[in-house]
Design a protein around this motif. Structure first.
Motif, PDB file in Angstrom:
ATOM      1  N   SER A  90       0.807  -1.214   0.000  1.00 44.06           N
ATOM      2  CA  SER A  90       0.000   0.000   0.000  1.00 44.06           C
ATOM      3  C   SER A  90       0.845   1.272   0.000  1.00 44.06           C
ATOM      4  CB  SER A  90      -0.923   0.010   1.224  1.00 44.06           C
ATOM      5  OG  SER A  90      -0.152  -0.045   2.423  1.00 44.06           O
ATOM      6  N   PHE A  91       2.145   1.145   0.305  1.00 43.15           N
ATOM      7  CA  PHE A  91       2.982   2.340   0.424  1.00 43.15           C
ATOM      8  C   PHE A  91       4.257   2.240  -0.415  1.00 43.15           C
ATOM      9  CE2 PHE A  91       5.922   5.319   2.371  1.00 43.15           C
ATOM     10  CZ  PHE A  91       5.119   6.425   2.656  1.00 43.15           C
ATOM     11  N   PHE A  92       5.003   1.132  -0.289  1.00 41.35           N
ATOM     12  CA  PHE A  92       6.267   0.961  -0.999  1.00 41.35           C
ATOM     13  C   PHE A  92       6.112   0.052  -2.218  1.00 41.35           C
ATOM     14  CE2 PHE A  92       7.805   1.803   3.363  1.00 41.35           C
ATOM     15  CZ  PHE A  92       8.683   2.849   3.114  1.00 41.35           C
ATOM     16  N   GLY A  93       7.000   0.239  -3.183  1.00 41.61           N
ATOM     17  CA  GLY A  93       7.114  -0.663  -4.324  1.00 41.61           C
ATOM     18  C   GLY A  93       8.558  -0.741  -4.760  1.00 41.61           C
ATOM     19  N   LEU A  94       8.901  -1.781  -5.494  1.00 40.57           N
ATOM     20  CA  LEU A  94      10.266  -1.971  -5.963  1.00 40.57           C
ATOM     21  C   LEU A  94      10.430  -1.430  -7.381  1.00 40.57           C
ATOM     22  CD1 LEU A  94      11.001  -5.641  -4.799  1.00 40.57           C
ATOM     23  CD2 LEU A  94      11.407  -3.502  -3.553  1.00 40.57           C
ATOM     24  N   HIS A  95      11.622  -0.958  -7.670  1.00 37.75           N
ATOM     25  CA  HIS A  95      11.965  -0.483  -9.008  1.00 37.75           C
ATOM     26  C   HIS A  95      11.771  -1.628 -10.005  1.00 37.75           C
ATOM     27  CE1 HIS A  95      14.392   1.108 -12.316  1.00 37.75           C
ATOM     28  NE2 HIS A  95      14.470   2.274 -11.685  1.00 37.75           N
ATOM     29  N   PRO A  96      11.215  -1.358 -11.187  1.00 42.23           N
ATOM     30  CA  PRO A  96      10.950  -2.444 -12.148  1.00 42.23           C
ATOM     31  C   PRO A  96      12.199  -3.187 -12.608  1.00 42.23           C
ATOM     32  CG  PRO A  96      10.635  -0.278 -13.172  1.00 42.23           C
ATOM     33  CD  PRO A  96      10.746  -0.054 -11.697  1.00 42.23           C
ATOM     34  N   ALA A  97      13.371  -2.548 -12.532  1.00 48.04           N
ATOM     35  CA  ALA A  97      14.602  -3.226 -12.944  1.00 48.04           C
ATOM     36  C   ALA A  97      14.973  -4.371 -12.004  1.00 48.04           C
ATOM     37  CB  ALA A  97      15.755  -2.226 -13.022  1.00 48.04           C
ATOM     38  N   LEU A  98      14.353  -4.408 -10.835  1.00 52.42           N
ATOM     39  CA  LEU A  98      14.625  -5.491  -9.879  1.00 52.42           C
ATOM     40  C   LEU A  98      13.771  -6.725 -10.155  1.00 52.42           C
ATOM     41  CD1 LEU A  98      14.848  -3.367  -6.587  1.00 52.42           C
ATOM     42  CD2 LEU A  98      16.748  -4.322  -7.914  1.00 52.42           C
ATOM     43  N   SER A  99      13.135  -6.782 -11.298  1.00 54.24           N
ATOM     44  CA  SER A  99      12.227  -7.891 -11.611  1.00 54.24           C
ATOM     45  C   SER A  99      12.871  -9.279 -11.516  1.00 54.24           C
ATOM     46  CB  SER A  99      11.611  -7.688 -13.000  1.00 54.24           C
ATOM     47  OG  SER A  99      12.612  -7.613 -14.004  1.00 54.24           O
ATOM     48  N   PRO A 100      14.181  -9.463 -11.803  1.00 55.91           N
ATOM     49  CA  PRO A 100      14.751 -10.798 -11.611  1.00 55.91           C
ATOM     50  C   PRO A 100      14.643 -11.304 -10.177  1.00 55.91           C
ATOM     51  CG  PRO A 100      16.199  -9.489 -13.005  1.00 55.91           C
ATOM     52  CD  PRO A 100      15.152  -8.555 -12.460  1.00 55.91           C
ATOM     53  N   LEU A 101      14.498 -10.387  -9.224  1.00 55.06           N
ATOM     54  CA  LEU A 101      14.400 -10.772  -7.816  1.00 55.06           C
ATOM     55  C   LEU A 101      12.962 -10.914  -7.337  1.00 55.06           C
ATOM     56  CD1 LEU A 101      17.211  -8.529  -6.298  1.00 55.06           C
ATOM     57  CD2 LEU A 101      17.224 -11.030  -6.457  1.00 55.06           C
ATOM     58  N   LEU A 102      12.007 -10.602  -8.195  1.00 52.79           N
ATOM     59  CA  LEU A 102      10.615 -10.632  -7.762  1.00 52.79           C
ATOM     60  C   LEU A 102      10.173 -12.002  -7.232  1.00 52.79           C
ATOM     61  CD1 LEU A 102       8.072  -8.937  -7.440  1.00 52.79           C
ATOM     62  CD2 LEU A 102       7.438  -9.553  -9.795  1.00 52.79           C
ATOM     63  N   PRO A 103      10.616 -13.113  -7.834  1.00 53.83           N
ATOM     64  CA  PRO A 103      10.221 -14.411  -7.273  1.00 53.83           C
ATOM     65  C   PRO A 103      10.678 -14.616  -5.833  1.00 53.83           C
ATOM     66  CG  PRO A 103      11.057 -14.694  -9.505  1.00 53.83           C
ATOM     67  CD  PRO A 103      11.350 -13.291  -9.111  1.00 53.83           C
ATOM     68  N   TYR A 104      11.818 -14.047  -5.484  1.00 54.53           N
ATOM     69  CA  TYR A 104      12.319 -14.195  -4.115  1.00 54.53           C
ATOM     70  C   TYR A 104      11.603 -13.233  -3.162  1.00 54.53           C
ATOM     71  CZ  TYR A 104      15.680 -16.988  -6.562  1.00 54.53           C
ATOM     72  OH  TYR A 104      16.247 -17.955  -7.358  1.00 54.53           O
ATOM     73  N   TRP A 105      11.158 -12.104  -3.695  1.00 55.33           N
ATOM     74  CA  TRP A 105      10.360 -11.170  -2.902  1.00 55.33           C
ATOM     75  C   TRP A 105       8.991 -11.779  -2.586  1.00 55.33           C
ATOM     76  CZ3 TRP A 105      11.394  -6.521  -0.634  1.00 55.33           C
ATOM     77  CH2 TRP A 105      10.315  -5.743  -0.226  1.00 55.33           C
ATOM     78  N   THR A 106       8.314 -12.242  -3.613  1.00 52.80           N
ATOM     79  CA  THR A 106       6.988 -12.828  -3.401  1.00 52.80           C
ATOM     80  C   THR A 106       7.078 -14.172  -2.679  1.00 52.80           C
ATOM     81  OG1 THR A 106       7.050 -13.833  -5.616  1.00 52.80           O
ATOM     82  CG2 THR A 106       6.017 -11.661  -5.406  1.00 52.80           C
TER      83      THR A 106
END
Length: 415
Positions: A90-106
């Motif tokens: 609801s407040f923070f988001g990650l820079h789109p260039a960090l998409s390779p790390l999205l699976p580890y975030w989610t």
């Protein structure tokens, strides 16, 4: 226009001459290994990987406070649009260039901490990095905090800690506990070794009748040389389809993963990622612009590292990013950001309670800033202290970070 940075100091300050128990470079040798140290089976903690983002990382670009309208006001041409953010709440988001790390975030293996930094502002690369790695302001302590951590955990093997990607040891490892400075597992040589001039053979003769303490050091070196030679001979293929980028960071992380999986008792590794000092042309969040490409390369290397280790390996590893300071909240006249204060850290590992941003957000309106910078609400040492206590078995945190209490953010679970 941006202020003059004096960033050449980066090249002068982040490595010191090899001394004492630290060993720079490795090669096959014929030293007496009767006193060589085998991997210590008593350490049950995580391998702590410290990634230094040299030059002053802009945490506000990487972990974007989209819910704070002042962020967009302060950065009219370089703010990341909310529509492009990934992994957001609801407040923070990650820079789109960090998409390779999205699976580890989610998936819960990657977290961030915002508004983190040193106890007091320091906008000089030289002194800020020294303070960051010594981590004992107001004291006469001159050792590096990572070396103090090794001492607390009882590390006596030079392969217990490695400064990867450099033949010179990192200041954060400076101290009495042994460690290695390694440029590359496959391309290292003993410092000064030349064809026809085998320094290792000379050392073997010199130390043959040396006092026990000196002979012990030679034995440690011999053991490290022997094990590294075996690793080179065995070769290495990353697991799980991991593909490391062709960058210095990619190569260094590949070697760290290789060491972790070798069973040689690695407790900690430190490595660098540079070129974060973006006074000019930071650029919007699109491919081909400076910040986007830097973050993409960083994310690709970290994602390959995590994939290479696999779930079982990642459960025994915690990687932490640090930087000497953050950047100014307001962009400058050159489309970049000058030296600031508060910053963001990332923590990656199997014991991480990920997928969220930790820390108390101070706000970005003018009255909430610290001399124009993001205020620090969490000491970076407290975050690392929490990790050392929960994941690395460090009970006496005061020995590593004098006067610091571990944070209770809950970034990691206990082993």
């Amino acid at each position: 226009m941006s202020e003059q940075c004096g960033c050449a100091e980066n090249a002068l300050l982040n490595r010191r001459t090899l001394l004492g128990g630290a060993l720079a470079g490795l090669a096959g040798a014929t030293l007496d290994t009767s006193l060589a140290f085998a991997a210590d089976p008593t350490y049950a903690g995580d391998v702590l990987v410290l990634l230094s983002l040299r030059g002053g990382f802009d945490g506000l670009s990487a972990v974007v406070p989209a819910g704070d309208a002042a962020y967009y006001t302060a950065r009219p041409s370089i703010a990341v649009p909310q529509s492009q953010l990934i992994g957001g709440g609801s407040f923070f988001g990650l820079h789109p260039a960090l998409s390779p790390l999205l699976p580890y975030w989610t998936g819960g293996q990657l977290a961030a901490i915002q508004a983190v930094g040193q106890p007091a502002p320091n906008r000089s690369h030289f002194s800020a990095m020294e303070d960051l790695e010594r981590a004992a302001p107001g004291t006469s302590i001159r050792t590096g905090w990572l070396n103090r951590m090794l001492g607390v955990t009882g590390s006596t093997d030079p392969m217990g800690a490695v400064a990867m990607g450099t033949a010179m040891p990192a200041r954060v490892l400076a101290g009495p506990a042994p460690y290695l400075g390694v440029t590359s597992i496959d391309k290292t040589t003993l410092t000064g070794e030349q064809a026809g001039r085998p320094i290792s053979a000379t050392m073997a003769k010199v130390y043959a009748d040396a006092p026990a303490a000196l002979k012990q050091t030679a034995g440690q070196l011999g053991g490290a040389l022997q094990r590294t030679t075996q690793m080179r001979a065995a070769g290495y293929t990353p697991a799980n389809g991991a593909v490391y980028p062709s960058t210095d960071l990619g190569a260094a992380l590949r070697d760290v993963a290789r060491l972790i999986k070798s069973g040689n008792g690695l407790r900690s590794a430190t490595l660098d990622s540079g070129d974060w000092d973006m006074h000019e042309n930071l650029g919007p969040a699109v491919a081909g612009r400076r910040m986007f490409d830097q973050l993409k390369a960083l994310a690709g290397a970290l994602a390959a590292f995590a994939a290479d280790l696999g779930p079982d390996g990642l459960r025994r590893v915690t990687l932490v990013t640090i930087s000497e300071f953050g950047r100014r909240v307001t962009q400058n006249g050159s489309g970049g950001l000058d030296h600031g204060y508060g910053n963001a850290m990332f923590v990656l590992g199997g014991g991480v309670k990920g997928g969220k941003v930790y820390g108390r957000w101070p706000g970005l309106t003018s009255t909430q800033l610290r001399d124009g910078d993001l205020a620090v609400t969490t000491d970076y040492r407290a975050v690392i202290g929490e990790i050392l206590r929960a994941r690395c078995g460090v009970g006496d945190l005061a020995t590593v970070f004098p006067g610091v209490t571990a944070s209770n953010l809950g970034v990691v679970s206990a082993r």
